[in-house]
Design a protein around this motif. Sequence first.
Motif, PDB file in Angstrom:
ATOM      1  N   ASN A   1      -8.057   1.564   7.332  1.00  0.00           N
ATOM      2  CA  ASN A   1      -8.169   1.835   5.894  1.00  0.00           C
ATOM      3  C   ASN A   1      -6.805   2.008   5.210  1.00  0.00           C
ATOM      4  N   VAL A   2      -5.740   1.484   5.867  1.00  0.00           N
ATOM      5  CA  VAL A   2      -4.415   1.558   5.257  1.00  0.00           C
ATOM      6  C   VAL A   2      -4.012   0.167   4.777  1.00  0.00           C
ATOM      7  N   ASP A   3      -3.783   0.055   3.472  1.00  0.00           N
ATOM      8  CA  ASP A   3      -3.288  -1.190   2.893  1.00  0.00           C
ATOM      9  C   ASP A   3      -1.767  -1.131   2.923  1.00  0.00           C
ATOM     10  N   LEU A   4      -1.141  -1.919   3.803  1.00  0.00           N
ATOM     11  CA  LEU A   4       0.310  -1.845   3.952  1.00  0.00           C
ATOM     12  C   LEU A   4       1.048  -2.215   2.676  1.00  0.00           C
ATOM     13  N   PHE A   5       0.450  -3.010   1.812  1.00  0.00           N
ATOM     14  CA  PHE A   5       1.113  -3.377   0.571  1.00  0.00           C
ATOM     15  C   PHE A   5       1.175  -2.205  -0.423  1.00  0.00           C
ATOM     16  N   LYS A   6       0.341  -1.178  -0.202  1.00  0.00           N
ATOM     17  CA  LYS A   6       0.404   0.035  -1.013  1.00  0.00           C
ATOM     18  C   LYS A   6       1.406   1.049  -0.440  1.00  0.00           C
ATOM     19  N   LEU A   7       1.854   0.796   0.777  1.00  0.00           N
ATOM     20  CA  LEU A   7       2.669   1.793   1.479  1.00  0.00           C
ATOM     21  C   LEU A   7       4.062   1.995   0.869  1.00  0.00           C
ATOM     22  N   PRO A   8       4.787   0.953   0.447  1.00  0.00           N
ATOM     23  CA  PRO A   8       6.114   1.214  -0.141  1.00  0.00           C
ATOM     24  C   PRO A   8       6.058   2.176  -1.330  1.00  0.00           C
ATOM     25  N   LYS A   9       5.123   1.945  -2.236  1.00  0.00           N
ATOM     26  CA  LYS A   9       4.993   2.822  -3.409  1.00  0.00           C
ATOM     27  C   LYS A   9       4.571   4.228  -2.982  1.00  0.00           C
ATOM     28  N   GLN A  10       3.701   4.323  -1.951  1.00  0.00           N
ATOM     29  CA  GLN A  10       3.229   5.638  -1.526  1.00  0.00           C
ATOM     30  C   GLN A  10       4.358   6.446  -0.884  1.00  0.00           C
ATOM     31  N   ILE A  11       5.244   5.774  -0.145  1.00  0.00           N
ATOM     32  CA  ILE A  11       6.403   6.494   0.410  1.00  0.00           C
ATOM     33  C   ILE A  11       7.239   7.073  -0.727  1.00  0.00           C
ATOM     34  N   GLU A  12       7.424   6.280  -1.778  1.00  0.00           N
ATOM     35  CA  GLU A  12       8.171   6.770  -2.952  1.00  0.00           C
ATOM     36  C   GLU A  12       7.476   7.987  -3.555  1.00  0.00           C
ATOM     37  N   TYR A  13       6.143   7.934  -3.657  1.00  0.00           N
ATOM     38  CA  TYR A  13       5.392   9.054  -4.235  1.00  0.00           C
ATOM     39  C   TYR A  13       5.442  10.308  -3.356  1.00  0.00           C
ATOM     40  N   GLU A  14       5.727  10.139  -2.064  1.00  0.00           N
ATOM     41  CA  GLU A  14       5.799  11.315  -1.172  1.00  0.00           C
ATOM     42  C   GLU A  14       7.113  12.065  -1.314  1.00  0.00           C
ATOM     43  N   CYS A  15       8.074  11.474  -1.994  1.00  0.00           N
ATOM     44  CA  CYS A  15       9.387  12.105  -2.132  1.00  0.00           C
ATOM     45  C   CYS A  15       9.354  13.135  -3.260  1.00  0.00           C
TER      46      CYS A  15
ATOM     47  N   GLN B   1      -4.622  -3.533  10.488  1.00  0.00           N
ATOM     48  CA  GLN B   1      -5.323  -2.271  10.694  1.00  0.00           C
ATOM     49  C   GLN B   1      -5.654  -2.026  12.172  1.00  0.00           C
ATOM     50  N   ASN B   2      -5.397  -3.026  13.021  1.00  0.00           N
ATOM     51  CA  ASN B   2      -5.530  -2.818  14.461  1.00  0.00           C
ATOM     52  C   ASN B   2      -4.330  -2.087  15.047  1.00  0.00           C
ATOM     53  N   MET B   3      -3.275  -1.961  14.251  1.00  0.00           N
ATOM     54  CA  MET B   3      -2.061  -1.298  14.746  1.00  0.00           C
ATOM     55  C   MET B   3      -2.216   0.219  14.733  1.00  0.00           C
TER      56      MET B   3
ATOM     57  N   LYS C   1      -1.215   9.112   5.607  1.00  0.00           N
ATOM     58  CA  LYS C   1      -2.356  10.014   5.420  1.00  0.00           C
ATOM     59  C   LYS C   1      -2.856   9.987   3.975  1.00  0.00           C
ATOM     60  N   SER C   2      -1.946   9.854   3.035  1.00  0.00           N
ATOM     61  CA  SER C   2      -2.359   9.801   1.623  1.00  0.00           C
ATOM     62  C   SER C   2      -3.175   8.548   1.338  1.00  0.00           C
ATOM     63  N   LEU C   3      -2.762   7.403   1.891  1.00  0.00           N
ATOM     64  CA  LEU C   3      -3.528   6.169   1.676  1.00  0.00           C
ATOM     65  C   LEU C   3      -4.907   6.256   2.317  1.00  0.00           C
ATOM     66  N   LYS C   4      -4.993   6.900   3.458  1.00  0.00           N
ATOM     67  CA  LYS C   4      -6.308   7.106   4.081  1.00  0.00           C
ATOM     68  C   LYS C   4      -7.160   8.044   3.227  1.00  0.00           C
ATOM     69  N   LEU C   5      -6.506   9.057   2.660  1.00  0.00           N
ATOM     70  CA  LEU C   5      -7.226  10.049   1.849  1.00  0.00           C
ATOM     71  C   LEU C   5      -7.864   9.385   0.624  1.00  0.00           C
ATOM     72  N   VAL C   6      -7.152   8.455   0.011  1.00  0.00           N
ATOM     73  CA  VAL C   6      -7.714   7.746  -1.143  1.00  0.00           C
ATOM     74  C   VAL C   6      -9.032   7.080  -0.773  1.00  0.00           C
ATOM     75  N   GLN C   7      -9.040   6.407   0.366  1.00  0.00           N
ATOM     76  CA  GLN C   7     -10.238   5.684   0.784  1.00  0.00           C
ATOM     77  C   GLN C   7     -11.384   6.639   1.117  1.00  0.00           C
ATOM     78  N   GLU C   8     -11.065   7.784   1.699  1.00  0.00           N
ATOM     79  CA  GLU C   8     -12.112   8.759   2.004  1.00  0.00           C
ATOM     80  C   GLU C   8     -12.702   9.370   0.731  1.00  0.00           C
ATOM     81  N   VAL C   9     -11.840   9.688  -0.211  1.00  0.00           N
ATOM     82  CA  VAL C   9     -12.304  10.297  -1.472  1.00  0.00           C
ATOM     83  C   VAL C   9     -13.173   9.322  -2.253  1.00  0.00           C
TER      84      VAL C   9
END
Length: 569
Positions: free
Chosen positions: A315-329, A233-235, A260-268
């Motif tokens: 607030n971005v969990d990189l392990f959630k990112l592969p699935k989230q990229i799929e959901y953005e399609c 998360q320092n990146m 942005k979607s992964l950040k949005l989850v944490q904010e909501v």
Amino acid sequence: MSDFYTSFFDRNLLIGYISKVNINYIILNTPYVQQLTKYYYNGEDFHGGLLNSYVVIEGDKYGFLGQIFEIEFLEKERKNITDKNLENVEGDFNPKVKVNILFSFDYLDLELKKTISDFPNIGARVYLASKSVLKELFKMQQENGKYEFANFVSNNFLKIDNLGGIFSRHCAIVGTTGSGKSWTAAKLIESLLKMEDKKIIILDPTGEYADAFKDEEYVSIFKLGEDSYIDPQNMKLEDLYLILNPSEGAQIPKLNEAIKSLKLVQEVKKNKEEYEKFKDFIKDENIKKEGNSPEAFNEIYMKFYGEIIKNDLKNVDLFKLPKQIEYECVRTYSNNFGKDDSALGYCVPMIARLNNFLTSEFYNSIFKSDSKKKQNIMTIIEEFIKESEKAENSKYAKKLLILNLEDIVSEYNMKEIVVELMGRKILEMARNNIVKNSKKSLIVFLDEAHNFLNKNGDNELKKYKRSSFEYIAKETRKKRVFLCIITQRPGDIPEGILSQFGTFIIHNLTNSNDLEKLKYVLPKDNNVINIVPKLGSGEAILSSVNFNYPPINIKILEPKYKPNSKTEF
């Protein structure tokens, strides 16, 4: 004044008279050819015929110190050169000697000056410089003998100890493998450790400094991946681009939206009322747009836009990112989102690369704190610089911090990214005046700098360059942060960084690209660049805007702690 003239302008050391003056050098003709051979006078050996011999020139208002760089007999005299004729006091020889003017000095206080306003006159007398004269002149450049790190090659009784002059406008140590760069850095570090108000960070990509200084009581050593880690998360988003190498046309937009979607989850999740409105979108802490309303998504998206648009991975969990990229399609229809198989097809290679990265042994070692023994590397840097009262007796109160990066792989551009992250932390603390307020200057050594500062991405993402060290070089001198890079390929260092350096310690170099790059940082009226390929191990050229003399040949003194950079065969 008579005693001064007797010691500085001794008639027994007269070698000739100036016959030509230009802005680059002077030419003198000498009727005293014997003075160009080796002889003994007043307890000292003299040899005016040797290149690099020092001379003093008698001017009207000022004296001048020069250095011989070329000697030749006139063409008409060459056929008469014999031992007998050279020994003949009445011999008709008139050698032509070229001399670089190093600086002028005031007759009253011997203050040294670099200037283009004062030159010696035609006909001025030129004398060989004795050891006592050189000591008297060069002592103006010396500060404290205990900080000595080098001496002059041709006059080893002249020591160099002005560390302020070396580092105050940043320093670059360059040279081929085996030329003595590591010893130079080690000797400078050893001298800096003797100063009370200095702290040092070494970014050590090979572990050689960690091995060399491991028994020094003032040092704290951390090995990334073993006792320290990096929080992903320092990146920043650009770092992720360099890891995944996404295409700008299809992949980058989906990657950006996924972040942005992964950040949005944490904010909501922070707002129970908003979460209830949005819970149909959330699946295992991902946002699944397919089948949901674009209007409802845009409403919540804009509400938190200011937080999720930031260029970081907080607030971005990189392990959630592969699935989230799929959901953005997805495609946007009138009432809902629908799956976009074409976009998913374009993103599959990027998702695969991300999964490979997250499951790699390297990621588990460097980016995960799976042990209480591991500490966040950014916290280590911060505490070392702050040197808080609670850390007075701890490892953070040390004067030297070595960050061993030898386990960092080249894959995924990780070498450059890791060093950039550390540079950002140092830059942030400099800009916030944390270093300045600590009352201690910070000197950062970056070894193998060409491996970290050279590449800006070997692809269409070159605009996402890593620039923290360029900003450190440009901004932080007044913040008491100074940079020293060590490299065997100065030609690969970006111009924006190299142009900020005021001191160069140049060891042997033979690569034409590197030599060409150095021509732009060395004085154009000096022939020193021609000497660089001939330098022996431990020998170097010192060129600094902070010294009143042009580039000089030096020999680095042997360090107490010796890095071992030899390659075993």
